[in-house]
Design an enzyme around this catalytic site. Structure first.
Site, short mmCIF file in Angstrom:
data_model
loop_
_atom_site.label_atom_id
_atom_site.label_comp_id
_atom_site.label_asym_id
_atom_site.label_seq_id
_atom_site.Cartn_x
_atom_site.Cartn_y
_atom_site.Cartn_z
N LEU A 120 0.86 -1.17 0.00
CA LEU A 120 0.00 0.00 0.00
C LEU A 120 0.90 1.23 0.00
CD1 LEU A 120 -2.63 -0.98 2.76
CD2 LEU A 120 -2.92 -1.12 0.27
N ASP A 121 0.49 2.28 -0.69
CA ASP A 121 1.26 3.52 -0.67
C ASP A 121 1.37 4.03 0.76
OD1 ASP A 121 1.43 3.42 -3.43
OD2 ASP A 121 -0.35 4.66 -3.73
N LYS A 122 2.39 4.83 0.99
CA LYS A 122 2.63 5.38 2.33
C LYS A 122 1.38 6.00 2.93
CE LYS A 122 5.11 9.13 4.64
NZ LYS A 122 6.05 10.27 4.47
#
Length: 300
Positions: A120-122
């Site tokens: 997942l993106d930050k």
């Protein structure tokens, strides 16, 4: 049959790349002797596999809080908060989810990426699966490749959607900005399904189902069809305060510094039991607060 092909059939719980590594390291014996992967077998030989895994990850364990939704001997489901980087990289060698996982379970250092098989993106929150064994890792990777894992996201987008739909457009590196991605004809296949959850006057809450898992896929696809995610600093364009905004909503928009995206649902075949398992996690407080204010300010 070649030795490496034979091993893949006899030991399906391990990936082909891991089996190749063990062959090269002399951990596979045919009638007591080490052989090469391309060597042919006649049938009837005794095969011996030393399947003990070595540490493949050099990373420090750090005491970082984890919200664990589920854990058993082979699988870990984590609810990742927004702001937490998943993998160590340049600029983020510490304080990541990997550092936290190694503190929780040191044995994850024998698995690629500490058992994490998707990311997942930050600044995206929500459910993320982690394998705790090589067998589980292989199973989850295969399920991802077969597109049998159910992944649903909640996203708040700019604009008033009239209906759900599907975006089937290939994604690749942006031709100019290499840190971004874009829809391009020579990109990799990417398919995103979406349906309406709630509509406001100038925004829409949608539920997104991934068929593929390209980097930034939801953010790129929604921007491509002119429904960029609220708060997206990369694909959302220049921020404009909506007209007739209440003071509370205006403040919420100014304080929302990330893309409004949450991995809400995860479903998969358990790598050990084969049973279908499913987990759901509600949106974090910042997204819920923003949506509640939108409902008060601009109901459709």
């Amino acid at each position: 049959m070649r030795l490496d092909q034979c091993l893949a059939e006899i030991f399906p719980d391990y990936s082909r790349s891991k089996l190749q590594t063990w062959i090269k390291a002399g951990r596979v014996k045919v009638n007591g002797l080490a052989r090469q992967g391309r060597d042919r077998l006649d049938g009837g030989e005794a095969l011996e596999l030393d399947a003990e895994a070595e540490a493949v990850l050099i990373c420090d364990a750090e005491e970082i809080p984890l919200h664990i939704v589920h854990e058993d001997d082979s699988l870990l489901i984590v609810n990742k908060p927004a702001g937490l980087v998943v993998h160590p990289a340049v600029g983020n060698w510490s304080g990541t989810l990997v550092n936290a996982l190694l503190n929780h379970e040191p044995k994850l250092n024998i698995l690629p990426r500490a058992g994490i098989v998707h990311r997942l993106d930050k600044d995206t929150s929500g459910l993320l699966m982690v394998a705790k064994t090589l067998q589980a890792h292989n199973s989850l990777v295969e399920q991802l490749q077969e597109r049998s894992i159910e992944r649903e996201y909640l996203a708040l987008v700019k604009g008033w959607m009239t209906a759900g739909g599907c975006v089937d457009e290939p994604i690749g590196r942006h031709p100019v900005d290499r840190k971004r991605y874009a829809v391009r004809r020579d990109g990799k296949e990417a398919v995103t399904h979406y349906r309406l959850e709630k509509r406001f006057k100038r925004h829409t809450l949608i539920r997104v189902m991934l068929e593929t898992g390209r980097t930034h896929q939801i953010r790129v696809h929604m921007s491509h069809i002119n429904y960029a995610l609220v708060g997206d600093p990369v694909y959302g364009g220049r921020f404009q305060m909506p007209a007739e905004c209440s003071p509370a909503l205006a403040e919420a928009f100014r304080n929302f510094k990330r893309q409004a995206l949450h991995a809400a649902k995860l479903g998969l075949e358990h790598p050990e039991t084969g049973e279908y398992c499913e987990w759901e996690q509600e949106m974090p407080a910042d997204m819920r607060h923003l949506i509640e204010l939108l409902a008060e300010n601009e109901l459709a």
